[in-house]
Design a protein around this motif. Structure first.
Motif, PDB file in Angstrom:
ATOM      1  N   PRO A 117       4.428  22.865  56.711  1.00  0.00           N
ATOM      2  CA  PRO A 117       5.450  23.072  56.712  1.00  0.00           C
ATOM      3  C   PRO A 117       6.586  24.302  56.653  1.00  0.00           C
ATOM      4  N   ILE A 118       6.208  24.951  55.808  1.00  0.00           N
ATOM      5  CA  ILE A 118       6.519  26.772  55.821  1.00  0.00           C
ATOM      6  C   ILE A 118       6.164  27.112  57.233  1.00  0.00           C
ATOM      7  N   ILE A 119       5.026  26.991  57.590  1.00  0.00           N
ATOM      8  CA  ILE A 119       4.073  27.946  58.552  1.00  0.00           C
ATOM      9  C   ILE A 119       5.237  27.382  59.860  1.00  0.00           C
ATOM     10  N   ARG A 120       5.042  26.182  59.784  1.00  0.00           N
ATOM     11  CA  ARG A 120       5.343  25.535  61.392  1.00  0.00           C
ATOM     12  C   ARG A 120       6.933  25.915  61.599  1.00  0.00           C
ATOM     13  N   THR A 121       7.993  25.879  60.308  1.00  0.00           N
ATOM     14  CA  THR A 121       9.261  26.271  60.740  1.00  0.00           C
ATOM     15  C   THR A 121       9.580  27.571  61.026  1.00  0.00           C
ATOM     16  N   TRP A 122       8.943  28.665  60.721  1.00  0.00           N
ATOM     17  CA  TRP A 122       8.444  29.990  60.599  1.00  0.00           C
ATOM     18  C   TRP A 122       8.514  29.894  61.701  1.00  0.00           C
ATOM     19  N   ARG A 123       6.745  29.491  62.633  1.00  0.00           N
ATOM     20  CA  ARG A 123       6.945  29.858  64.149  1.00  0.00           C
ATOM     21  C   ARG A 123       7.750  29.079  64.860  1.00  0.00           C
ATOM     22  N   ASP A 124       8.328  28.475  64.755  1.00  0.00           N
ATOM     23  CA  ASP A 124       9.249  27.631  65.125  1.00  0.00           C
ATOM     24  C   ASP A 124      10.352  28.615  65.653  1.00  0.00           C
ATOM     25  N   ALA A 125      10.672  28.894  64.398  1.00  0.00           N
ATOM     26  CA  ALA A 125      11.926  29.601  64.141  1.00  0.00           C
ATOM     27  C   ALA A 125      11.621  31.342  65.076  1.00  0.00           C
ATOM     28  N   PHE A 126      10.275  31.632  65.514  1.00  0.00           N
ATOM     29  CA  PHE A 126      10.059  32.570  66.182  1.00  0.00           C
ATOM     30  C   PHE A 126      10.191  32.585  67.709  1.00  0.00           C
ATOM     31  N   TYR A 127       9.917  31.109  67.875  1.00  0.00           N
ATOM     32  CA  TYR A 127      10.105  31.207  69.521  1.00  0.00           C
ATOM     33  C   TYR A 127      11.100  31.166  69.832  1.00  0.00           C
ATOM     34  N   PHE A 178      13.477  33.773  70.105  1.00  0.00           N
ATOM     35  CA  PHE A 178      13.445  35.366  70.159  1.00  0.00           C
ATOM     36  C   PHE A 178      12.683  36.407  71.027  1.00  0.00           C
ATOM     37  N   LYS A 179      12.972  36.748  71.855  1.00  0.00           N
ATOM     38  CA  LYS A 179      11.971  37.611  71.808  1.00  0.00           C
ATOM     39  C   LYS A 179      10.980  38.376  71.281  1.00  0.00           C
ATOM     40  N   THR A 180       9.502  38.100  71.000  1.00  0.00           N
ATOM     41  CA  THR A 180       8.615  38.723  69.898  1.00  0.00           C
ATOM     42  C   THR A 180       7.703  39.369  70.784  1.00  0.00           C
ATOM     43  N   LYS A 181       7.419  40.676  69.578  1.00  0.00           N
ATOM     44  CA  LYS A 181       5.963  41.423  69.484  1.00  0.00           C
ATOM     45  C   LYS A 181       4.861  40.272  69.682  1.00  0.00           C
ATOM     46  N   LYS A 182       3.448  40.683  70.706  1.00  0.00           N
ATOM     47  CA  LYS A 182       2.993  39.244  70.851  1.00  0.00           C
ATOM     48  C   LYS A 182       2.224  39.950  69.326  1.00  0.00           C
ATOM     49  N   GLY A 183       1.339  38.720  68.481  1.00  0.00           N
ATOM     50  CA  GLY A 183       1.050  38.652  67.143  1.00  0.00           C
ATOM     51  C   GLY A 183       1.853  38.639  65.824  1.00  0.00           C
ATOM     52  N   ALA A 184       3.966  39.271  66.056  1.00  0.00           N
ATOM     53  CA  ALA A 184       4.438  39.465  65.340  1.00  0.00           C
ATOM     54  C   ALA A 184       4.440  37.201  64.407  1.00  0.00           C
ATOM     55  N   ARG A 185       4.553  37.943  63.222  1.00  0.00           N
ATOM     56  CA  ARG A 185       5.139  36.472  61.775  1.00  0.00           C
ATOM     57  C   ARG A 185       5.577  36.345  61.165  1.00  0.00           C
ATOM     58  N   CYS A 186       6.397  35.586  60.519  1.00  0.00           N
ATOM     59  CA  CYS A 186       6.729  36.099  59.490  1.00  0.00           C
ATOM     60  C   CYS A 186       6.250  36.559  57.943  1.00  0.00           C
ATOM     61  N   SER A 187       7.075  37.185  57.018  1.00  0.00           N
ATOM     62  CA  SER A 187       6.169  37.845  56.498  1.00  0.00           C
ATOM     63  C   SER A 187       5.662  36.941  55.535  1.00  0.00           C
ATOM     64  N   ILE A 188       6.203  35.760  55.550  1.00  0.00           N
ATOM     65  CA  ILE A 188       5.776  34.455  54.671  1.00  0.00           C
ATOM     66  C   ILE A 188       4.289  33.627  54.731  1.00  0.00           C
ATOM     67  N   GLU A 189       4.170  33.860  56.047  1.00  0.00           N
ATOM     68  CA  GLU A 189       3.303  33.506  56.684  1.00  0.00           C
ATOM     69  C   GLU A 189       2.122  34.640  56.305  1.00  0.00           C
ATOM     70  N   ALA A 190       2.420  35.560  56.687  1.00  0.00           N
ATOM     71  CA  ALA A 190       1.414  37.017  56.137  1.00  0.00           C
ATOM     72  C   ALA A 190       0.094  36.911  55.139  1.00  0.00           C
TER      73      ALA A 190
END
Length: 236
Positions: free
Chosen positions: A61-71, A73-85
């Motif tokens: 759930p935590i990973i999914r929430t932040w993946r969806d959030a990053f979709y 807005f415009k992001t650099k390829k491969g950029a992920r939320c700090s908690i995912e890292a």
């Protein structure tokens, strides 16, 4: 007077975001021989396993929430939320190493509560600190680099008058404002994007505040920002 401001363009993307901040003044962030925060970080890494029980990493759930959030807005390829890292490293059996007291403490909080946590040196800010959408071209040099890698237009960033401070919301920070042993006044931030886990946000902020006061001294003020209360004073 320096402020932290959630700007309207950010709130148009994340209208239900709640951003918790701590304004820390007069802290001592030097590495000490006798500490408890290293053990806290180690224990938090064990606790973090509860957030990644699904063997399909991106469906936790935590990973999914932040993946969806990053979709959104415009992001650099491969950029992920700090908690995912952090959770990715834990899932692979890696250890989160010690850096300096404040970073170690906030990494521990991030892992224990499953929230992205970050921090910057307030004294390095130029003007107000803003959570906003990048125009594109803002100066940004990250740790280990000697060249500017500006955010894309439309990318969610923290920035001040000197350039971007953190790219892709909470992916990577600028070396210009990062926390060091010499940091005396610090800005700490914990983010939620959809009004979810408000109780967790509050608890994480409170524990982060308690640990900073205990380990580093100084004074710490807590604020939670929303669309109805989008700014706070963070410095002179």
């Amino acid at each position: 007077m320096k402020k932290f401001i959630m700007e309207k363009d950010f709130l148009q993307i994340f209208p239900d975001a709640k951003i918790g901040i701590l304004v820390c003044n007069g802290i001592d962030n030097h590495i000490k021989e006798e500490t408890s925060y290293a053990a806290y970080l180690a224990e938090a890494q064990k606790e973090a396993a509860k957030y990644i029980r699904n063997p399909e990493f991106t469906e936790n759930p935590i990973i999914r929430t932040w993946r969806d959030a990053f979709y959104k807005f415009k992001t650099k390829k491969g950029a992920r939320c700090s908690i995912e890292a952090l959770l990715k490293r834990v899932s692979k059996g890696g250890e989160i190493g010690c850096i300096n007291p404040l970073v170690d403490i906030y990494n521990g909080i991030s892992l224990k509560y499953g929230v992205p946590v970050g921090g910057e040196d307030i004294d390095k800010f130029e003007g107000h600190m803003r959570l906003t959408v990048a125009e594109g071209g803002e100066e940004f040099v990250t740790y280990g680099s000697d060249k500017s890698e500006p955010p894309y237009p439309g990318e969610v960033v923290y920035k001040d008058d000197g350039g971007a401070i953190c790219r892709c919301f909470n992916w990577r920070e600028s070396v210009r404002t990062m926390l060091t042993e010499d940091t005396v006044n610090a800005f700490m931030v914990i983010e939620t994007v959809a009004g979810e886990r408000a109780d967790v946000l509050d608890a994480a902020l409170d524990e982060l505040k308690t640990l900073i006061e205990k380990e580093l001294g100084g004074t710490v003020e807590k604020h939670i920002l929303t669309k109805d209360s989008p700014e706070a004073v963070i410095g002179e």
